[in-house]
Enzyme design. Structure first.
Site, mmCIF file in Angstrom:
data_model
loop_
_atom_site.group_PDB
_atom_site.id
_atom_site.type_symbol
_atom_site.label_atom_id
_atom_site.label_comp_id
_atom_site.label_asym_id
_atom_site.label_seq_id
_atom_site.Cartn_x
_atom_site.Cartn_y
_atom_site.Cartn_z
ATOM 1 N N SER B 322 16.240 1.253 -23.075
ATOM 2 C CA SER B 322 15.573 2.132 -24.019
ATOM 3 C C SER B 322 15.140 1.668 -25.183
ATOM 4 C CB SER B 322 16.577 3.354 -24.164
ATOM 5 O OG SER B 322 17.021 3.806 -22.880
ATOM 6 N N HIS B 365 17.415 17.607 -21.028
ATOM 7 C CA HIS B 365 17.302 17.766 -22.338
ATOM 8 C C HIS B 365 16.604 19.038 -22.971
ATOM 9 C CE1 HIS B 365 17.980 13.324 -22.253
ATOM 10 N NE2 HIS B 365 18.780 13.635 -23.548
ATOM 11 N N CYS B 378 15.574 10.700 -24.228
ATOM 12 C CA CYS B 378 15.241 11.225 -22.983
ATOM 13 C C CYS B 378 14.261 10.418 -22.000
ATOM 14 C CB CYS B 378 14.630 12.603 -23.323
ATOM 15 S SG CYS B 378 13.920 13.418 -22.159
#
Lengths: 365, 621
Positions: B322, B365, B378
């Site tokens: 991420s 989310h 997300c």
């Protein structure tokens, strides 16, 4: 172009004599470097390679008539002078002296080439002037310039040994060409004065070497070390030597530079006075044979060429041996065919090639 | 004869030729007389001298150049150490010598024999080191018995020392005895068998700079080869000193913070690319090598599953996971396919073709914009945006940030990482590119790989607004005479055009990651300092969704996810950028962010207490 007579007149004796000395030298190197275990390529093998290359040079040189050199030599001389000038400004510096041009695979040392080209250009000059019944000072202006300029540039590098050798070679050729009585007197006086004045032009380390030479015990473990150790090696060899590979001085590495400039000490230690006598006899034979070649040369140029080459070999031999046995200061002059080193081997073999060339064409115009 | 009669008849020249011959004979006669004088008349005298000739040249090792940090703190040094050496030419009976030495040194005869045998490569006059770094007691015992141990002597040798022990060991590398293959090309440079040479890291890359030149001393020895008197000395020339960009206290703080965990961290000055800290854990003590590492210790290091010898900061390639979303977000904003207002409804996954791509949060989310997407990491927002962006624009942008290329550090083993492109895929797999792969690449998984150093450079580039500085580790080189022979200057590799708007949108979101309660990087928030960052959790193996939850925490170490965190601070006016990878640390927020917290605290001089458990975000990626 190629004449069968050339083969019949080929000077096998000279070539065999040279090979004999060179092989003795390589055997000696084998002993001198035997205590260097683990070295990449043994020095004697490398020297064998250089000898092979030198023989290639000889072959290349004898194919062409040396008379072509009379004209080519001028160009070579010019180019080499330019190289010397180049070295002074852009040369590769090693151990405080700038003598080399780095060609990547090989370090070119123009001062070595110069020895040969000085011989060629002076031979051309004197053969052109012919026999004039003794050279006066005015006639010698040109040879002096041709000799002095490169010698000065080499001295500047600084490489006193080579510069003096160039002067010795040229001087011998001038002597052979013949001097007027007046010129001879002026030159001897001038030479003495120059030697005195030259002292002040020397570098400190060069002065130190001369002082040490005059009195080696002054600094037995500093700069006198080489001379003392070398004398001990030679002297302890006695009449018949300590035997091959048996030299304690050289084997135990007291002896510095034993594979290059001091190769003769190893030989003298292991073979004694008897061996030294034989080796000196071989060198003497080489010199006399060279002079014989000069005497029989087919023309003036060849004659001067041969005298020049003989002078080069002779002064190398005499200066090196005198240095090794403590008669001259340490000046770093190798013993032809005996000291390890590619440059020296190639220069020597070039000289031998020229001698053979002159010798085999003695009956041709 | 008739042809050369032209000159041979000239009496003048004939005379001169005879003169030359006489000259030659004269000089040779002088030489022979001299040889007669030396070799016959004085032979006995010189033979005696030769017997008594007992001078030895012994080498004096040059102290290697020291390595300092940016403020002059010593990182690598030398200390004098005693060793026992033997001169082979003096030792008549090696068996007796080793038999005598072994009890005094308290080492096995076997070990001494090994040393003696390895010395057979040395020239006979070169001392063979029998034992390194012997203690003072052993030395005194040896001195007492020196009469019985002819040919051996005590040597003082500079010993490489690493005061920080394991500190930055991979960066420094280590020394070892030169091998035959290393020796051959270096003979001209004065290397000899038995010399120490840099085997890795800076010790290897800067070998010529650090080494110095050996000196020698002339000693007089007695008949048994014992040194009686030092006659003259030529001092060795020490090596040059290396000043690094490293900040020792920061490096120390980062190393300590890792504890037992494995991984790497890099800290950069965002305005120059200077490397302030570069950590690889676990580490090793380079001094073990300088002393001559034992076979078992070496095998242990090699076999350790956590790879203590690997320089993970530049050699470890990890999926950036991420943390790569920073790159995707900026690329999308710059390409105009998304804005800070772009909202995606995350229902926990998207369907592409017949495959579902999941968000780490199963329940989704909900409505998510850029800020929330980065703050809570997300995945679905990035899936949607990546489909609009396409792989070409994404990989081009990533490459421009310095990912996928090595920086040419003067260190061995620097890896390039990997930014996949269509062309690369075609060459590597002979197939076309699939949209699903774009989606995976957008969240830094799949083919994408980066080293911790590359992640730090990427973060620094975002922090400074688009200038990619070449990371550098050597600040200056000073000769032993104190002359500065090299001075580093910042080097810009490339500049990336990023609009103020996009940059601000992303930076505000990265601040939210750390400074808002739902942010995954909450562990690095400070009252006095605003940090901006991004967490990442890199999958090591694909696990089924089902066993993920009930077996979490109990999966074997080697299957656990890697934890990542990249950050810079202060957020408003960035000075340093940090990248941390904790191998198998599971969650970026819980394993990697706390290490970044210690790094920031050390650099900015902040007092921090232990991390409170509820400050650690133990979820997501």
């Amino acid at each position: 172009m190629f004449d069968r007579r050339l083969l019949t007149h080929f000077d096998w004796f000279l070539l065999l004599l040279v090979l004999l000395i060179a092989l003795l030298g390589i055997t000696n190197l084998y002993s001198a470097s035997s205590s260097w275990e683990g070295a990449a390529t043994p020095v004697y093998l490398k020297q064998l390679f250089w000898l092979g290359l030198g023989l290639g040079v000889v072959l290349g040189l004898v194919i062409f008539d040396y008379r072509h050199l009379e004209y080519l030599g001028v160009g070579f001389y010019g180019v080499t002078s330019a190289l010397l000038l180049f070295v002074l400004f852009f040369g590769k510096t090693s151990m405080g002296a700038t003598r080399w041009i780095d060609l990547g695979f090989f370090n070119l040392q123009p001062s070595e080439l110069m020895k040969i080209f000085v011989i060629i250009i002076l031979a051309r000059y004197f053969s052109l002037r012919g026999e004039i019944g003794g050279y006066g000072l005015r006639d010698l202006a040109a040879p002096f310039v041709l000799l002095g300029l490169p010698a000065l540039m080499i001295m500047k590098q600084p490489d006193l040994g080579t510069a003096l050798l160039v002067l010795f070679i040229g001087g011998t050729m001038i002597l052979f060409a013949g001097l007027k009585r007046s010129a001879a007197i002026v030159l001897s006086v001038g030479g003495l004065l120059a030697a005195g004045g030259g002292w002040f032009l020397l570098h400190d380390y060069q002065k130190e070497r001369i002082r040490t030479f005059l009195n080696p015990e002054r600094d037995p473990l500093g700069s006198g070390y080489h001379i003392i150790q070398s004398k001990i090696a030679v002297g302890s060899g006695g009449l018949f030597g300590k035997g091959f590979m048996g030299g304690t001085q050289s084997q135990l590495s007291f002896l510095p530079e034993r594979h290059t400039d001091f190769a003769f000490s190893v030989f003298a230690e292991e073979w004694g006075f008897a061996g030294s006598l034989i080796l000196l006899g071989l060198y003497m034979l080489l010199i006399l044979w060279g002079l014989y070649v000069a005497r029989c040369a087919g023309d003036h140029f060849g004659m001067y060429l041969a005298v020049g080459v003989v002078a080069m070999l002779f002064w190398h031999i005499v200066v090196n041996l005198a240095m090794v046995i403590g008669l001259l200061p340490v000046v770093g002059v190798p013993l032809p065919l005996f000291s390890y080193g590619g440059t020296c081997m190639i220069t020597t073999m070039t000289g031998i090639g020229l001698l053979l060339n002159v010798s085999m064409r003695r009956f041709m115009f | 004869m008739s042809l050369n009669a032209a000159w041979a008849d000239l009496t003048g020249r004939r005379q001169r030729l005879i003169l030359l011959i006489l000259c030659a004979i004269f000089f040779f006669a002088v030489l022979l007389l001299r040889l007669w004088y030396l070799q016959v008349i004085n032979a006995d005298r010189y033979a005696t001298l030769s017997e008594k000739n007992r001078f030895r040249y012994l080498p004096i090792a040059a102290p290697r150049g020291t390595v300092l940090d940016r403020n002059g703190a010593v990182l690598v040094d030398n200390r004098p150490a005693f060793g026992l050496s033997a001169l082979r030419q003096e030792v008549d009976d090696p068996e007796a010598l080793i038999h005598g030495v072994a009890p005094l040194l308290e080492v096995s005869q076997e070990k001494l024999w090994d040393a003696w045998r390895s010395g057979s490569r040395f020239p006979r006059y070169r001392p063979v080191p029998l034992a390194h770094d012997i203690g003072r007691d052993s030395m005194e015992r040896l001195q007492e018995h020196s009469v019985d141990l002819p040919g051996s002597f005590i040597d003082v040798l500079p010993m490489r020392s690493y005061p920080g022990e394991e500190l930055a060991a991979h960066l420094f590398g280590y020394l070892g005895e030169i091998t035959e293959a290393e020796l051959t090309p270096r003979r001209e440079a004065g290397y000899r068998p038995g010399d120490q040479i840099g085997k890795g890291g800076l010790e290897k890359s800067f070998e010529e700079v650090l080494r110095g030149e050996e000196g020698e001393r002339l000693v007089e020895v007695d008949v048994k080869g014992r040194q009686m008197r030092q006659v003259s000395t030529q001092e060795p020339l020490p090596g040059s000193h290396l000043s690094l960009t490293l900040l020792r206290p920061l490096q120390q703080a980062a190393e300590t913070s890792f504890g037992d965990q494995a991984g790497a961290a890099v800290v950069l000055d965002v305005h120059s690319g200077e490397i302030l800290a570069m950590v690889s854990r676990p580490s090793f003590n380079p001094e073990l090598f300088a002393r001559g590492i034992s076979g078992q210790a070496w095998i242990d290091l090699l076999k350790d599953p956590r790879h203590p010898l690997q320089f993970k900061a530049i050699n470890g390639q990890y999926p950036p996971a991420s943390t790569f979303k920073i790159v995707t977000a900026l690329a999308a904003l710059e390409a105009g396919v998304a804005s800070s207002a772009t909202t995606v409804d995350c229902q926990g996954s998207i369907i592409l073709g017949n495959r579902a791509f999941r968000c780490w949060k199963k329940d989704g989310h909900g409505a998510t914009n850029l800020k929330k997407a980065l703050r809570e990491s997300c995945d679905v927002w990035f899936y949607e945006v990546a489909l609009r962006l396409g792989i070409d624009r994404l990989s081009t942008f990533a490459l421009s940030l310095g990912l996928g290329e090595s920086f040419g550090l003067p260190l061995e083993g620097e890896k390039r990482g990997l930014i996949p492109t269509r062309q690369w895929k075609r060459e590597r797999y002979k197939t076309g590119w699939y949209d699903g792969e774009t989606i995976i690449a957008a969240i830094g998984q799949g083919f994408v790989l980066a080293t911790p150093l590359q992640l730090a450079v990427m973060t620094a580039t975002v922090a400074n607004g688009g200038t990619v500085y070449k990371p550098q580790v050597v600040k200056s080189i000073r000769s032993p005479q104190g002359e500065e022979v090299y001075q580093m200057s910042p080097e810009v590799l490339q500049t990336v055009e990023i609009s103020e708007r996009s940059l601000n949108a992303v930076k505000r979101s990265l601040e939210a990651v750390v400074n808002e309660r739902h942010g995954t990087g909450w562990a690095t928030h400070f009252d006095e300092l605003k940090v901006a960052g991004k967490t990442g959790t890199a999958q090591v193996v694909k696990r089924k969704d089902d066993d993920e939850e009930d077996e979490a925490g109990r999966i074997p170490y080697r299957f656990r996810d890697h934890a990542l965190f990249v950050a810079y601070a202060p957020a408003e006016d960035p000075r340093i950028a940090v990248a941390v990878v904790v191998e198998h640390g599971e969650h970026g927020g819980s394993a990697a962010a706390p290490i970044a917290r210690d790094i920031f605290a050390s650099y900015f001089g902040l007092e921090i207490g232990p991390l409170r458990p509820d400050d650690v975000v133990n979820v997501g990626d």
